[in-house]
Design a protein around this motif. Structure first.
Motif, PDB file in Angstrom:
ATOM      1  N   LEU A  88       0.805  -1.226   0.000  1.00  0.00           N
ATOM      2  CA  LEU A  88       0.000   0.000   0.000  1.00  0.00           C
ATOM      3  C   LEU A  88       0.836   1.274   0.000  1.00  0.00           C
ATOM      4  O   LEU A  88       0.769   2.065  -0.942  1.00  0.00           O
ATOM      5  N   ALA A  89       1.639   1.467   1.036  1.00  0.00           N
ATOM      6  CA  ALA A  89       2.378   2.726   1.165  1.00  0.00           C
ATOM      7  C   ALA A  89       3.287   2.977  -0.030  1.00  0.00           C
ATOM      8  O   ALA A  89       3.468   4.125  -0.469  1.00  0.00           O
ATOM      9  N   LYS A  90       3.851   1.918  -0.581  1.00  0.00           N
ATOM     10  CA  LYS A  90       4.764   2.022  -1.723  1.00  0.00           C
ATOM     11  C   LYS A  90       4.105   2.692  -2.936  1.00  0.00           C
ATOM     12  O   LYS A  90       4.766   3.360  -3.730  1.00  0.00           O
ATOM     13  N   TRP A  91       2.791   2.486  -3.086  1.00  0.00           N
ATOM     14  CA  TRP A  91       2.080   2.992  -4.256  1.00  0.00           C
ATOM     15  C   TRP A  91       1.246   4.232  -3.939  1.00  0.00           C
ATOM     16  O   TRP A  91       0.543   4.753  -4.815  1.00  0.00           O
ATOM     17  N   ALA A  92       1.303   4.716  -2.706  1.00  0.00           N
ATOM     18  CA  ALA A  92       0.350   5.731  -2.247  1.00  0.00           C
ATOM     19  C   ALA A  92       0.518   7.083  -2.925  1.00  0.00           C
ATOM     20  O   ALA A  92      -0.405   7.910  -2.899  1.00  0.00           O
ATOM     21  N   GLU A  93       1.674   7.350  -3.526  1.00  0.00           N
ATOM     22  CA  GLU A  93       1.884   8.642  -4.184  1.00  0.00           C
ATOM     23  C   GLU A  93       1.349   8.650  -5.612  1.00  0.00           C
ATOM     24  O   GLU A  93       1.392   9.681  -6.286  1.00  0.00           O
ATOM     25  N   THR A  94       0.881   7.498  -6.084  1.00  0.00           N
ATOM     26  CA  THR A  94       0.356   7.430  -7.450  1.00  0.00           C
ATOM     27  C   THR A  94      -1.155   7.631  -7.441  1.00  0.00           C
ATOM     28  O   THR A  94      -1.804   7.569  -6.400  1.00  0.00           O
ATOM     29  N   ASP A  95      -1.709   7.878  -8.645  1.00  0.00           N
ATOM     30  CA  ASP A  95      -3.166   7.985  -8.768  1.00  0.00           C
ATOM     31  C   ASP A  95      -3.752   6.698  -9.333  1.00  0.00           C
ATOM     32  O   ASP A  95      -4.883   6.667  -9.802  1.00  0.00           O
ATOM     33  N   ARG A  96      -2.983   5.614  -9.254  1.00  0.00           N
ATOM     34  CA  ARG A  96      -3.412   4.323  -9.776  1.00  0.00           C
ATOM     35  C   ARG A  96      -4.564   3.768  -8.944  1.00  0.00           C
ATOM     36  O   ARG A  96      -4.620   3.950  -7.737  1.00  0.00           O
ATOM     37  N   MET A  97      -5.489   3.056  -9.603  1.00  0.00           N
ATOM     38  CA  MET A  97      -6.620   2.456  -8.906  1.00  0.00           C
ATOM     39  C   MET A  97      -6.165   1.237  -8.103  1.00  0.00           C
ATOM     40  O   MET A  97      -5.369   0.414  -8.567  1.00  0.00           O
ATOM     41  N   ALA A  98      -6.707   1.119  -6.881  1.00  0.00           N
ATOM     42  CA  ALA A  98      -6.391  -0.012  -6.006  1.00  0.00           C
ATOM     43  C   ALA A  98      -7.574  -0.962  -5.874  1.00  0.00           C
ATOM     44  O   ALA A  98      -7.409  -2.188  -5.904  1.00  0.00           O
ATOM     45  N   ILE A  99      -8.779  -0.410  -5.694  1.00  0.00           N
ATOM     46  CA  ILE A  99      -9.990  -1.230  -5.547  1.00  0.00           C
ATOM     47  C   ILE A  99     -11.076  -0.704  -6.472  1.00  0.00           C
ATOM     48  O   ILE A  99     -11.362   0.494  -6.500  1.00  0.00           O
ATOM     49  N   LEU A 100     -11.669  -1.612  -7.222  1.00  0.00           N
ATOM     50  CA  LEU A 100     -12.853  -1.332  -8.024  1.00  0.00           C
ATOM     51  C   LEU A 100     -13.923  -2.307  -7.546  1.00  0.00           C
ATOM     52  O   LEU A 100     -13.788  -3.514  -7.738  1.00  0.00           O
ATOM     53  N   TRP A 101     -14.970  -1.796  -6.923  1.00  0.00           N
ATOM     54  CA  TRP A 101     -15.956  -2.670  -6.276  1.00  0.00           C
ATOM     55  C   TRP A 101     -17.336  -2.492  -6.886  1.00  0.00           C
ATOM     56  O   TRP A 101     -17.750  -1.380  -7.217  1.00  0.00           O
ATOM     57  N   GLU A 102     -18.021  -3.631  -7.029  1.00  0.00           N
ATOM     58  CA  GLU A 102     -19.406  -3.597  -7.482  1.00  0.00           C
ATOM     59  C   GLU A 102     -20.227  -4.556  -6.635  1.00  0.00           C
ATOM     60  O   GLU A 102     -19.795  -5.683  -6.351  1.00  0.00           O
ATOM     61  N   GLY A 103     -21.399  -4.114  -6.221  1.00  0.00           N
ATOM     62  CA  GLY A 103     -22.312  -4.947  -5.456  1.00  0.00           C
ATOM     63  C   GLY A 103     -23.337  -5.625  -6.350  1.00  0.00           C
ATOM     64  O   GLY A 103     -23.481  -5.287  -7.529  1.00  0.00           O
ATOM     65  N   GLU A 104     -24.056  -6.554  -5.778  1.00  0.00           N
ATOM     66  CA  GLU A 104     -25.004  -7.345  -6.557  1.00  0.00           C
ATOM     67  C   GLU A 104     -26.093  -6.484  -7.201  1.00  0.00           C
ATOM     68  O   GLU A 104     -26.582  -6.792  -8.291  1.00  0.00           O
ATOM     69  N   GLN A 105     -26.469  -5.394  -6.538  1.00  0.00           N
ATOM     70  CA  GLN A 105     -27.508  -4.512  -7.068  1.00  0.00           C
ATOM     71  C   GLN A 105     -26.971  -3.448  -8.022  1.00  0.00           C
ATOM     72  O   GLN A 105     -27.710  -2.574  -8.466  1.00  0.00           O
ATOM     73  N   GLY A 106     -25.662  -3.514  -8.328  1.00  0.00           N
ATOM     74  CA  GLY A 106     -25.074  -2.577  -9.272  1.00  0.00           C
ATOM     75  C   GLY A 106     -24.387  -1.382  -8.644  1.00  0.00           C
ATOM     76  O   GLY A 106     -23.870  -0.508  -9.353  1.00  0.00           O
ATOM     77  N   GLU A 107     -24.339  -1.304  -7.304  1.00  0.00           N
ATOM     78  CA  GLU A 107     -23.630  -0.200  -6.637  1.00  0.00           C
ATOM     79  C   GLU A 107     -22.137  -0.271  -6.980  1.00  0.00           C
ATOM     80  O   GLU A 107     -21.588  -1.345  -7.157  1.00  0.00           O
ATOM     81  N   VAL A 108     -21.487   0.879  -7.036  1.00  0.00           N
ATOM     82  CA  VAL A 108     -20.081   0.940  -7.426  1.00  0.00           C
ATOM     83  C   VAL A 108     -19.307   1.822  -6.462  1.00  0.00           C
ATOM     84  O   VAL A 108     -19.801   2.877  -6.040  1.00  0.00           O
ATOM     85  N   ARG A 109     -18.099   1.386  -6.085  1.00  0.00           N
ATOM     86  CA  ARG A 109     -17.177   2.216  -5.299  1.00  0.00           C
ATOM     87  C   ARG A 109     -15.769   2.012  -5.862  1.00  0.00           C
ATOM     88  O   ARG A 109     -15.386   0.891  -6.204  1.00  0.00           O
ATOM     89  N   GLU A 110     -15.012   3.104  -5.944  1.00  0.00           N
ATOM     90  CA  GLU A 110     -13.659   3.037  -6.488  1.00  0.00           C
ATOM     91  C   GLU A 110     -12.694   3.774  -5.563  1.00  0.00           C
ATOM     92  O   GLU A 110     -13.028   4.837  -5.028  1.00  0.00           O
ATOM     93  N   TYR A 111     -11.483   3.203  -5.395  1.00  0.00           N
ATOM     94  CA  TYR A 111     -10.480   3.805  -4.521  1.00  0.00           C
ATOM     95  C   TYR A 111      -9.114   3.736  -5.181  1.00  0.00           C
ATOM     96  O   TYR A 111      -8.700   2.674  -5.657  1.00  0.00           O
ATOM     97  N   THR A 112      -8.415   4.870  -5.175  1.00  0.00           N
ATOM     98  CA  THR A 112      -7.017   4.867  -5.601  1.00  0.00           C
ATOM     99  C   THR A 112      -6.146   4.336  -4.461  1.00  0.00           C
ATOM    100  O   THR A 112      -6.610   4.199  -3.315  1.00  0.00           O
ATOM    101  N   TYR A 113      -4.886   4.064  -4.767  1.00  0.00           N
ATOM    102  CA  TYR A 113      -3.966   3.641  -3.709  1.00  0.00           C
ATOM    103  C   TYR A 113      -3.833   4.719  -2.640  1.00  0.00           C
ATOM    104  O   TYR A 113      -3.749   4.410  -1.444  1.00  0.00           O
TER     105      TYR A 113
END
Length: 653
Positions: A88-113
């Motif tokens: 985690l900390a190694k990549w924290a200065e980048t704007d690269r995506m870390a988590i792309l999440w989708e729920g069964e009902q279609g909800e979406v959440r996205e997090y950079t490192y």
């Protein structure tokens, strides 16, 4: 062994990180690389941590120390680290995506490192303020949501030990694992949705709580009107920020994963800061070509080994973890292919059971979905059959996307056998042991065999090997090191011609239900709690969808008559104790179970008799007549179709 179905081409191989790495190491080909990896393990595992850019707080002095024997290796001796620094900390200065999440009902959440790093630091501070200290255990009982990933990383950051368990477990399975870990805290969710129906996790925890005396706090995502010892997840995010990760020794534990065995309670495999993350990451890098910027989706649960594998394979390599919390064929049968298309997934992890279920729904559901982002399919959990493998390769992958067959286990932190993209791939088989894993196949006399089924064994330790079983050192030795002197015996039947490898099934009694390993005693211990049941046995039988299904046999008290009503009651008990996903296919009632003179129940005999196979030597049985009784249970259909009331009552008529 079968003919190859996928063959690499020279141009595509040049872009593989494995090929580039071998070139940097001055090794001419994969076979040279593999041989050097097993002949010089210190060289290899030093090269691995450098390839991954593992972050050390204090450099190690020695790669491997075997002063305590092969079963108790010490890796990266003298080194100090915290896995969060690399993941985690190694990549924290980048704007690269870390988590792309989708729920069964279609909800979406996205997090950079960067966002994930800040969130983990907040929760780490909250855990400390809630009383969690270095070495404390936390049970994670969560659906596949971002908070599950954050909990694992936050616990590791402060030196605590996380113990993730399957989100579908019922209270008996939950209690067993919480008590075994000695957990001080449980992190759970109020509920989650499966096929649009709410699953009440919090109620499961409430039901178990009276027997969980060591648990001081229960953190709930999405809870409301909570009273002590329950607290809302949001309180963990309000306690400031814990910036610098705690210094840990290389072999300090950060995670316990409980895996089922054939006898007794589940085994707590112990995973370390420089063990599980490194093994998971290098396997994914070498076999699946997972590199920076890629997107890995694995259809799994954080309580099974492949959940943490997906987490660390992704983040240690600077890739994105594509999380899906739901059923992969809901609300329609093309949900999985929609996810691949939408999130531009580069590596898709599935199981043969999932593919068999999608295959049954027809090829039309593949239409209109662009899968061109995929580098590979990856599969683990259970053996393939050729039909389902070929359907995935030919229909879904258009004979272009290779399938990385990958097999190891919770105790391994990754794979033993796999496929690499520099060698041809054949249906349902493996084209190599993974680098660093020296594999042999031994017969019952401990002799190495070729073109014959034998025990899969390992001859050398590896980074990621479980650091024993939690609080059970003798059981660890007995489980893996007691069959052949100096060999790890994994419990799989394997056959090889020296080039290709095939897994034929488990060599012990462990059941593999749709890729979920479950010990027979977990079923049996629930059955014998019923006042009418004297003793019980559970076996695995072939199943066209799951690969293997559970079937139970029970002996009733003398005055009790077998009935469909009693069977349904017992099935409901098991579903309540282990979870609906693990319910048996059925229960038969017998006059007795086949036993040796020392009263050991012979599950092997039950299984062979039921499947109408040759049962082998029965001379050790004190009651061989019961074998015929078992065979009569399933004369008409070994797949276990509908049974009459009379079929249930073998031995009770």
């Amino acid at each position: 062994m079968q003919m190859s179905k996928w063959v690499p081409d020279e141009d595509s191989m040049k872009s593989l990180r494995l090929v580039q790495w071998m070139k940097e190491l001055n090794l001419p080909d994969y076979d040279s690389f593999y041989q050097k990896s097993i002949q010089e393990p210190e060289w290899f595992w030093s090269a691995v941590e450098k390839e991954l850019g593992f972050v050390w707080k204090k450099p190690y002095e020695e790669v491997l120390n075997l002063d305590n024997g092969i079963a108790h290796p010490h890796w990266y001796v003298g080194g100090e680290c915290n896995l969060v620094d690399t993941a985690l900390a190694k990549w924290a200065e980048t704007d690269r995506m870390a988590i792309l999440w989708e729920g069964e009902q279609g909800e979406v959440r996205e997090y950079t490192y960067a966002e994930l790093h800040a969130w983990v630091s907040q929760v780490a501070s909250g855990l400390q303020k809630a009383g969690i200290q270095k070495g404390d255990r936390i049970t994670l009982f969560m659906p596949m949501i971002p908070e599950a990933t954050v909990s694992i990383l936050a616990a590791a950051k402060i030196g605590a030990i996380i113990s993730p368990i399957f989100s579908g477990y019922a209270e008996e399975a939950l209690k067993t694992r919480v008590i075994a870990a000695g957990a001080k805290m449980i992190i759970t969710a109020d509920s989650f949705l499966r096929r649009g129906k709410q699953v009440d996790m919090l109620q499961t925890v409430r039901n178990a709580l009276p027997e969980l005396g060591g648990v001081e706090t229960i953190v709930v995502v999405g809870g409301s009107d909570l009273e002590a010892p329950f607290m809302d997840w949001s309180r963990l995010e309000e306690a400031g920020s814990f910036e610098d990760s705690v210094r840990m020794k290389s072999d300090d534990p950060f995670m316990l994963i409980y895996t089922s065995g054939t006898t007794g309670k589940p085994k707590g495999t112990v995973h370390t800061h420089a063990g599980f993350p490194i093994k998971a990451a290098i396997d994914a890098r070498v076999a699946m070509d997972l590199v920076e910027g890629d997107r890995l989706l694995w259809v799994t649960d954080m309580g099974w080994m492949m959940g943490p594998f997906q987490l660390f394979a992704s983040l240690m390599n600077g890739a994105a973890m594509v999380m899906y919390d739901g059923v992969p064929d809901y609300p329609e049968s093309d949900r999985l292919w929609k996810l691949v298309h939408k999130w531009r997934v580069t590596q898709l992890g599935i199981s043969p059971t999932l593919i068999r279920s999608l295959m049954a729904k027809g090829e039309g559901w593949l239409d209109g979905h662009n899968l061109s982002s995929l580098k590979v399919f990856a599969s683990t959990g259970e053996p393939w059959n050729s039909a389902s493998w070929l359907w995935l390769f030919q229909q879904a992958g258009k004979s272009q996307i290779p399938i990385i067959n990958y097999s190891g286990g919770t105790e391994i932190s990754g794979g033993i056998l796999g496929n690499v993209l520099v060698k041809p791939i054949t249906p349902a088989a493996f084209n190599t042991p993974l680098p660093g894993m020296e594999v042999v196949v031994l017969d019952e006399n401990g002799q190495q065999v070729v073109n014959k089924v034998g025990e899969l064994c390992l001859t050398k330790p590896w980074v990621g090997m479980t650091n024993g079983f939690w609080n059970e050192p003798e059981r660890y030795i007995k489980t893996y090191w007691s069959t052949y002197d100096g060999y790890w015996v994994h419990g799989d039947w394997v056959e090889t011609d020296g080039e290709s490898w095939e897994i034929k099934g488990r060599s012990d009694d462990t059941l593999n239900i749709a890729g979920k390993r479950v010990g027979p005693t977990e079923y049996e211990s629930i059955l014998v709690k019923h006042e009418d049941v004297v003793e019980a046995a559970a076996i695995g039988i072939p199943d066209s969808i799951k690969g293997e299904a559970c079937l139970c046999f029970a002996v009733l008290k003398g005055h009790v008559k077998a009935s469909k009503l009693l069977e349904d009651e017992l099935l409901e008990m098991i579903g309540h104790g282990l979870g609906k996903a693990l319910k048996p296919k059925g229960i038969y009632f017998l006059s007795d179970l086949p036993k040796t003179r020392n009263q050991k129940i012979m599950r092997r005999v039950i299984k062979s008799a039921y499947l109408q196979q040759e049962p082998g030597d029965l001379s050790s049985l004190v009651n061989p007549e019961v074998v015929r009784e078992i065979a009569l249970c399933n004369e008409e259909d070994i797949a276990g179709n509908h049974r009459s009331e009379g079929d249930l009552m073998r031995g009770n008529q």
